[in-house]
Design an enzyme around this catalytic site. Sequence first.
Site, PDB file in Angstrom:
ATOM      1  N   SER A   1     -21.031 158.579  33.253  1.00  0.00           N
ATOM      2  CA  SER A   1     -21.890 157.687  32.464  1.00  0.00           C
ATOM      3  C   SER A   1     -21.895 158.011  30.978  1.00  0.00           C
ATOM      4  CB  SER A   1     -23.310 157.695  33.013  1.00  0.00           C
ATOM      5  OG  SER A   1     -23.807 159.002  33.076  1.00  0.00           O
TER       6      SER A   1
ATOM      7  N   HIS B   1     -21.944 152.545  37.143  1.00  0.00           N
ATOM      8  CA  HIS B   1     -21.299 151.869  36.008  1.00  0.00           C
ATOM      9  C   HIS B   1     -19.996 151.168  36.393  1.00  0.00           C
ATOM     10  CE1 HIS B   1     -24.266 153.670  33.390  1.00  0.00           C
ATOM     11  NE2 HIS B   1     -24.130 154.751  34.137  1.00  0.00           N
TER      12      HIS B   1
ATOM     13  N   LYS C   1     -27.804 147.370  36.111  1.00  0.00           N
ATOM     14  CA  LYS C   1     -26.823 147.488  35.023  1.00  0.00           C
ATOM     15  C   LYS C   1     -25.994 146.195  34.995  1.00  0.00           C
ATOM     16  CE  LYS C   1     -26.987 152.501  34.835  1.00  0.00           C
ATOM     17  NZ  LYS C   1     -28.236 152.820  35.492  1.00  0.00           N
TER      18      LYS C   1
HETATM   19  N1  PMP Z   1     -26.379 157.090  38.508  1.00  0.00           N
HETATM   20  C1  PMP Z   1     -25.859 156.938  37.292  1.00  0.00           C
HETATM   21  C2  PMP Z   1     -24.454 157.398  37.046  1.00  0.00           C
HETATM   22  C3  PMP Z   1     -26.606 156.350  36.256  1.00  0.00           C
HETATM   23  O1  PMP Z   1     -26.090 156.214  35.035  1.00  0.00           O
HETATM   24  C4  PMP Z   1     -27.920 155.931  36.539  1.00  0.00           C
HETATM   25  C5  PMP Z   1     -28.784 155.254  35.488  1.00  0.00           C
HETATM   26  N2  PMP Z   1     -28.747 155.798  34.241  1.00  0.00           N
HETATM   27  C6  PMP Z   1     -28.430 156.122  37.826  1.00  0.00           C
HETATM   28  C7  PMP Z   1     -27.639 156.694  38.794  1.00  0.00           C
HETATM   29  C8  PMP Z   1     -29.836 155.732  38.165  1.00  0.00           C
HETATM   30  O2  PMP Z   1     -29.929 154.373  38.393  1.00  0.00           O
HETATM   31  P1  PMP Z   1     -31.309 153.615  38.126  1.00  0.00           P
HETATM   32  O3  PMP Z   1     -31.390 153.373  36.653  1.00  0.00           O
HETATM   33  O4  PMP Z   1     -31.195 152.360  38.928  1.00  0.00           O
HETATM   34  O5  PMP Z   1     -32.387 154.524  38.606  1.00  0.00           O
END
Ligand code: PMP
Length: 405
Positions: A196, A224, A254
């Site tokens: 990410s 992502h 997302k």
């Molecule tokens: N996994 C990854 C790689 C993320 O980037 C994120 C969100 N930043 C999440 C899980 C968590 O998802 P959510 O925002 O739906 O809690």
Amino acid sequence: MTGAAHPTSVRTQPAPPIEDLRCALERRRSDGLVRVRRTVESAQGPRVRVDGRACVSFASNDYLGLAGDAAVAAALREGLARWGAGAGASHLVCGHFAPHEALERDLAAFVAPCDGARALLFSTGYLANLAILSALAGRGDAIFADRRNHASLNDGMLLSRARFVRYAQPDATVLRTRLATIRARRKLIATDAVFSMDGDLAMLPQLLELAEAFDALLVVDDAHGFGVLGEGRGSVAHFALASERIVYMGTLGKAAGVAGAFVAAHPVIIETLLQTARPYIYTTAAPPALACALRAALDRVREDAPRRARLFENMQRFRAGARGLPWTLAPSPTAIQPLIIGPNAATLALSDALFERGLWVPAIRPPSVPQGSARLRISLSSAHSADDIDQLLAALHEIAQRGSR
Ligand code: PMP
């Protein structure tokens, strides 16, 4: 009032625990690590009003521009009219509604990480990752995790009480040796599919091969990648993989533009999560209207290929135009395009300079990234126009030239 004064009203100093916390916050400030929230005063999209200023935003994960999509919003309104505002309870009590059930079926069929896969909805990706790791691993098990994994996978490992072993891609030899030598009842390999903060991909084919060789499950966090890669079906489809060992987690806040997450996997794995995962069982279900909105978003993800193509055109335009900048553009084939600056203060200064020019690009600092690798995390969307991308590029080149003078 005649009663005794409240005891805290005579204190001149904050209580010691508060004072401790205040000092810790002060240290964060002097280390350049304080985070501030900006307030958005318009709907999510490439052009937003933020803290009173009109901006082009490169900050959101709304990669397909679905957060502001009219059909998705209409489905949400219709969902609210039909199903009301709240689910009223957890899924296992009385909060599992027909739109949830239909969305789970749609998602399982679309992502299909193995034959006959089922899917299970969660309110957030964070909860989904806690659920997966804590339900599928426990004491006596081992989780092999990439060092760059998202915080929610790391927290899931802690909650599971399994032994955890970190590895770093691209060198899979360390992971192979660890898988071969560490004894555990059950083994899980857990990875972000798209990292990410870097935008690059995990080596899913190699990881699946290792999972097969060492009889492990492969947990793939595709926050992502879902909606973006593999014609929208995500990273597992991108690599044309399918296996009953894959536990696929996709988020819905997302590219899908709404909120929530799902796990798609072999029915036995899904039933295990449903029966035993505490982050699934002990929380109220998301409103059914969100599932209605998500079904409309999923239609877009499935059927609107030109929308996805615009995202990839924007990536190419940005990467081509970023040549010659004095900072390192990470080799990312996804919507996340990090520009690595290094020091925290310089990264913040660059982010501020862009903001003054009406461009919103967040500075990402440790602990989200390793020390000394603070960066601008430029997120592209199919909703950006070519002009938006050019405006960002022009500002970056202008600031770089000023710095070199
Ligand atoms: N996994 C990854 C790689 C993320 O980037 C994120 C969100 N930043 C999440 C899980 C968590 O998802 P959510 O925002 O739906 O809690």
